[in-house]
Design an enzyme around this catalytic site. Structure first.
Site, PDB file in Angstrom:
ATOM      1  N   TYR A 179       0.832  -1.217   0.000  1.00 57.80           N
ATOM      2  CA  TYR A 179       0.000   0.000   0.000  1.00 57.80           C
ATOM      3  C   TYR A 179       0.864   1.265   0.000  1.00 57.80           C
ATOM      4  O   TYR A 179       0.474   2.279  -0.571  1.00 57.80           O
ATOM      5  CB  TYR A 179      -1.001  -0.012   1.166  1.00 57.80           C
ATOM      6  CG  TYR A 179      -2.153  -0.946   0.881  1.00 57.80           C
ATOM      7  CD1 TYR A 179      -3.171  -0.585   0.003  1.00 57.80           C
ATOM      8  CD2 TYR A 179      -2.202  -2.216   1.438  1.00 57.80           C
ATOM      9  CE1 TYR A 179      -4.211  -1.454  -0.297  1.00 57.80           C
ATOM     10  CE2 TYR A 179      -3.231  -3.097   1.154  1.00 57.80           C
ATOM     11  CZ  TYR A 179      -4.234  -2.710   0.281  1.00 57.80           C
ATOM     12  OH  TYR A 179      -5.254  -3.572  -0.028  1.00 57.80           O
ATOM     13  N   ARG A 192       1.590   1.731  -3.551  1.00 57.29           N
ATOM     14  CA  ARG A 192       0.397   2.224  -4.269  1.00 57.29           C
ATOM     15  C   ARG A 192       0.141   3.693  -3.960  1.00 57.29           C
ATOM     16  O   ARG A 192      -0.191   4.470  -4.839  1.00 57.29           O
ATOM     17  CB  ARG A 192      -0.832   1.397  -3.885  1.00 57.29           C
ATOM     18  CG  ARG A 192      -0.921   0.097  -4.664  1.00 57.29           C
ATOM     19  CD  ARG A 192      -2.259  -0.565  -4.438  1.00 57.29           C
ATOM     20  NE  ARG A 192      -3.359   0.207  -4.997  1.00 57.29           N
ATOM     21  CZ  ARG A 192      -4.625   0.114  -4.578  1.00 57.29           C
ATOM     22  NH1 ARG A 192      -4.950  -0.703  -3.614  1.00 57.29           N
ATOM     23  NH2 ARG A 192      -5.563   0.841  -5.139  1.00 57.29           N
ATOM     24  N   ASN A 198     -12.850   4.195  -5.564  1.00 58.81           N
ATOM     25  CA  ASN A 198     -11.393   4.365  -5.641  1.00 58.81           C
ATOM     26  C   ASN A 198     -10.833   4.947  -4.353  1.00 58.81           C
ATOM     27  O   ASN A 198     -11.483   5.741  -3.675  1.00 58.81           O
ATOM     28  CB  ASN A 198     -11.030   5.281  -6.816  1.00 58.81           C
ATOM     29  CG  ASN A 198     -11.545   4.729  -8.130  1.00 58.81           C
ATOM     30  OD1 ASN A 198     -11.885   3.549  -8.208  1.00 58.81           O
ATOM     31  ND2 ASN A 198     -11.619   5.554  -9.146  1.00 58.81           N
ATOM     32  N   VAL A 199      -9.585   4.582  -4.083  1.00 58.99           N
ATOM     33  CA  VAL A 199      -8.917   5.068  -2.868  1.00 58.99           C
ATOM     34  C   VAL A 199      -7.761   6.003  -3.249  1.00 58.99           C
ATOM     35  O   VAL A 199      -6.886   6.286  -2.434  1.00 58.99           O
ATOM     36  CB  VAL A 199      -8.404   3.893  -1.995  1.00 58.99           C
ATOM     37  CG1 VAL A 199      -9.560   3.007  -1.557  1.00 58.99           C
ATOM     38  CG2 VAL A 199      -7.359   3.040  -2.726  1.00 58.99           C
ATOM     39  N   ASP A 200      -7.770   6.498  -4.502  1.00 61.76           N
ATOM     40  CA  ASP A 200      -6.606   7.236  -5.025  1.00 61.76           C
ATOM     41  C   ASP A 200      -6.680   8.749  -4.826  1.00 61.76           C
ATOM     42  O   ASP A 200      -5.736   9.469  -5.176  1.00 61.76           O
ATOM     43  CB  ASP A 200      -6.380   6.906  -6.504  1.00 61.76           C
ATOM     44  CG  ASP A 200      -7.597   7.231  -7.397  1.00 61.76           C
ATOM     45  OD1 ASP A 200      -8.401   8.112  -7.031  1.00 61.76           O
ATOM     46  OD2 ASP A 200      -7.713   6.599  -8.464  1.00 61.76           O
ATOM     47  N   HIS A 251     -14.903   2.983  -0.374  1.00 64.91           N
ATOM     48  CA  HIS A 251     -13.872   2.036   0.085  1.00 64.91           C
ATOM     49  C   HIS A 251     -12.747   2.727   0.848  1.00 64.91           C
ATOM     50  O   HIS A 251     -11.652   2.190   0.962  1.00 64.91           O
ATOM     51  CB  HIS A 251     -13.321   1.241  -1.116  1.00 64.91           C
ATOM     52  CG  HIS A 251     -14.334   0.332  -1.747  1.00 64.91           C
ATOM     53  ND1 HIS A 251     -14.212  -0.223  -3.000  1.00 64.91           N
ATOM     54  CD2 HIS A 251     -15.520  -0.128  -1.262  1.00 64.91           C
ATOM     55  CE1 HIS A 251     -15.270  -0.989  -3.256  1.00 64.91           C
ATOM     56  NE2 HIS A 251     -16.082  -0.939  -2.230  1.00 64.91           N
ATOM     57  N   CYS A 270      -7.904   0.970  18.448  1.00 63.86           N
ATOM     58  CA  CYS A 270      -8.470   2.162  19.100  1.00 63.86           C
ATOM     59  C   CYS A 270      -8.929   3.211  18.093  1.00 63.86           C
ATOM     60  O   CYS A 270      -9.434   4.263  18.474  1.00 63.86           O
ATOM     61  CB  CYS A 270      -7.460   2.784  20.050  1.00 63.86           C
ATOM     62  SG  CYS A 270      -6.132   3.674  19.222  1.00 63.86           S
ATOM     63  N   CYS A 312      -1.385   1.532  21.728  1.00 63.23           N
ATOM     64  CA  CYS A 312      -2.485   0.897  22.481  1.00 63.23           C
ATOM     65  C   CYS A 312      -2.415  -0.623  22.404  1.00 63.23           C
ATOM     66  O   CYS A 312      -3.239  -1.324  23.009  1.00 63.23           O
ATOM     67  CB  CYS A 312      -3.833   1.381  21.946  1.00 63.23           C
ATOM     68  SG  CYS A 312      -4.274   0.638  20.374  1.00 63.23           S
ATOM     69  N   ASN A 336     -17.994   3.187 -20.243  1.00 67.71           N
ATOM     70  CA  ASN A 336     -16.993   2.122 -20.071  1.00 67.71           C
ATOM     71  C   ASN A 336     -16.656   1.584 -21.461  1.00 67.71           C
ATOM     72  O   ASN A 336     -17.563   1.309 -22.240  1.00 67.71           O
ATOM     73  CB  ASN A 336     -17.589   1.003 -19.191  1.00 67.71           C
ATOM     74  CG  ASN A 336     -16.545   0.053 -18.648  1.00 67.71           C
ATOM     75  OD1 ASN A 336     -15.685  -0.420 -19.378  1.00 67.71           O
ATOM     76  ND2 ASN A 336     -16.634  -0.232 -17.366  1.00 67.71           N
TER      77      ASN A 336
HETATM   78  P1  OAD Z   1     -12.300  -3.415 -12.104  1.00 65.77           P
HETATM   79  O1  OAD Z   1     -10.884  -3.688 -12.433  1.00 65.77           O
HETATM   80  O2  OAD Z   1     -13.155  -4.551 -11.653  1.00 65.77           O
HETATM   81  O3  OAD Z   1     -13.034  -2.760 -13.353  1.00 65.77           O
HETATM   82  C1  OAD Z   1     -12.462  -1.664 -14.027  1.00 65.77           C
HETATM   83  C2  OAD Z   1     -13.419  -1.238 -15.131  1.00 65.77           C
HETATM   84  O4  OAD Z   1     -12.876  -0.080 -15.749  1.00 65.77           O
HETATM   85  C3  OAD Z   1     -13.591  -2.292 -16.246  1.00 65.77           C
HETATM   86  O5  OAD Z   1     -14.986  -2.464 -16.486  1.00 65.77           O
HETATM   87  C4  OAD Z   1     -12.910  -1.640 -17.449  1.00 65.77           C
HETATM   88  O6  OAD Z   1     -13.527  -1.980 -18.683  1.00 65.77           O
HETATM   89  C5  OAD Z   1     -13.093  -0.176 -17.139  1.00 65.77           C
HETATM   90  N1  OAD Z   1     -12.155   0.742 -17.807  1.00 65.77           N
HETATM   91  C6  OAD Z   1     -10.871   0.510 -18.183  1.00 65.77           C
HETATM   92  N2  OAD Z   1     -10.332   1.615 -18.750  1.00 65.77           N
HETATM   93  C7  OAD Z   1     -11.288   2.577 -18.725  1.00 65.77           C
HETATM   94  C8  OAD Z   1     -11.370   3.922 -19.151  1.00 65.77           C
HETATM   95  N3  OAD Z   1     -10.323   4.531 -19.720  1.00 65.77           N
HETATM   96  N4  OAD Z   1     -12.529   4.612 -18.961  1.00 65.77           N
HETATM   97  C9  OAD Z   1     -13.599   3.996 -18.380  1.00 65.77           C
HETATM   98  N5  OAD Z   1     -13.588   2.725 -17.957  1.00 65.77           N
HETATM   99  C10 OAD Z   1     -12.456   2.011 -18.124  1.00 65.77           C
HETATM  100  O7  OAD Z   1     -12.295  -2.231 -11.013  1.00 65.77           O
HETATM  101  P2  OAD Z   1     -13.479  -1.682 -10.086  1.00 65.77           P
HETATM  102  O8  OAD Z   1     -14.803  -1.872 -10.708  1.00 65.77           O
HETATM  103  O9  OAD Z   1     -13.074  -0.331  -9.659  1.00 65.77           O
HETATM  104  O10 OAD Z   1     -12.205  -2.890  -3.974  1.00 65.77           O
HETATM  105  O11 OAD Z   1     -13.345  -2.676  -8.859  1.00 65.77           O
HETATM  106  C11 OAD Z   1     -14.187  -2.499  -7.757  1.00 65.77           C
HETATM  107  C12 OAD Z   1     -13.463  -2.828  -6.488  1.00 65.77           C
HETATM  108  O12 OAD Z   1     -12.790  -4.090  -6.599  1.00 65.77           O
HETATM  109  C13 OAD Z   1     -12.346  -1.869  -6.121  1.00 65.77           C
HETATM  110  O13 OAD Z   1     -12.798  -0.712  -5.451  1.00 65.77           O
HETATM  111  C14 OAD Z   1     -11.500  -2.705  -5.219  1.00 65.77           C
HETATM  112  C15 OAD Z   1     -11.478  -3.969  -6.028  1.00 65.77           C
HETATM  113  O14 OAD Z   1     -11.157  -5.115  -5.345  1.00 65.77           O
HETATM  114  C16 OAD Z   1     -11.531  -2.946  -2.835  1.00 65.77           C
HETATM  115  O15 OAD Z   1     -10.321  -2.854  -2.785  1.00 65.77           O
HETATM  116  C17 OAD Z   1     -12.396  -3.126  -1.630  1.00 65.77           C
END
Ligand code: OAD
Length: 244
Positions: free
Chosen positions: A68, A71, A103-105, A120, A131, A151, A213
């Site tokens: 992390y 990241r 997103n966490v960015d 998230h 704590c 703690c 998407n």
């Molecule tokens: P995914 O990796 O599951 O999906 C990313 C999506 O972004 C895919 O549908 C791609 O087609 C799309 N994509 C790629 N490039 C793109 C672009 N330029 N413009 C628009 N879309 C694009 O990621 P998330 O859906 O974010 O959770 O995943 C959800 C969660 O799963 C995350 O928050 C994380 C992960 O495990 C935790 O860490 C709790």
């Protein structure tokens, strides 16, 4: 991107009183950040149960923090792209606008969005797993000798891992906004991680749902319109078409 669909979604956006936007890692792809699934995705090359679960953290906190910290450094070097900026513009334009991100960015905040529901969590802080004391992450992240908290607990990234609940106040606000929206924009998410994905299609049968998407997703068949285009192209084009 289909021009008729762009016009259709733009008309909805122009008329909307309340817009709910749900984003995922794809919105940051054009900032150079990897998504999670698919070739090159974070979960393609790393073991999710080691790096994103309370059990993995309990087993090897240093391994987890090294990952992390790296990241967080990558996030800091990245810049918000045209899609993040477009959503910040929409916040100022639409009467009731809510942005929820998985997103966490922190790129939405850095683009100027004032109110971001971070479903998230974020990688800006560490918090104690016993704590709940907090500590901001410095540029180099959390030093490994600071994992042990005074703690007796352990400092962990302030994010949600698999098997954990989303922060309740953030989740309630997102549910409410999704339920009251005229237009729901689902941007850059595969829509397979719950409960976040449910916000797209399960809280509001009345809203017009548009997906942005380049690829098909788990909800593509259930949405009202799809803009098959990278977010950094589609969102600025949508705003331009809606508000000129
Ligand atoms: P995914 O990796 O599951 O999906 C990313 C999506 O972004 C895919 O549908 C791609 O087609 C799309 N994509 C790629 N490039 C793109 C672009 N330029 N413009 C628009 N879309 C694009 O990621 P998330 O859906 O974010 O959770 O995943 C959800 C969660 O799963 C995350 O928050 C994380 C992960 O495990 C935790 O860490 C709790």
């Amino acid at each position: 991107m289909n021009d008729a669909t762009l016009a259709q979604v733009a008309a909805r956006l122009r008329d909307a009183q309340a817009v709910f936007a749900l984003t995922g890692s794809g919105i940051s792809a054009e900032s150079g950040l990897p998504t999670f699934r698919g070739v090159g995705g974070l979960w393609h090359n790393h073991r999710v149960e080691e790096l994103a679960s309370p059990e993995g953290f309990a087993r090897d906190p240093a391994l987890v923090w090294n990952w992390y910290n790296e990241r967080a450094a990558v996030h800091r070097r990245a810049q918000p792209n045209a899609a993040h900026h477009a959503l910040a513009q929409l916040e100022a334009r639409v009467p009731h606008f809510t942005l929820a991100t998985q997103n966490v960015d922190s790129l939405h905040r850095r683009a100027g969005s004032q109110h971001v529901l971070e479903l998230h969590g974020s990688l800006r802080e560490a918090r104690c797993d016993r704590c709940a004391a907090r500590r901001a992450l410095a540029d180099e992240g959390l030093p490994l000798d600071a994992i042990a908290h005074e703690c007796g607990g352990r400092m962990r990234p302030d994010i949600v891992w698999f098997g954990e609940s989303l922060p309740l106040d953030v989740w309630r606000a997102a549910e409410l906004a999704a339920a009251h929206a005229d237009l729901i924009l689902v941007i850059g998410t595969s829509a397979i991680v719950y409960p976040a994905a449910a916000l797209a299609t399960q809280y509001n049968p009345r809203a017009f749902v548009a997906e942005i998407n380049p690829e098909d997703t788990a909800i593509s068949e259930r949405v009202d319109a799809t803009l098959r285009s990278p977010a950094a192209q589609a969102l600025p084009a949508l705003i331009e078409r809606a508000f000129g």
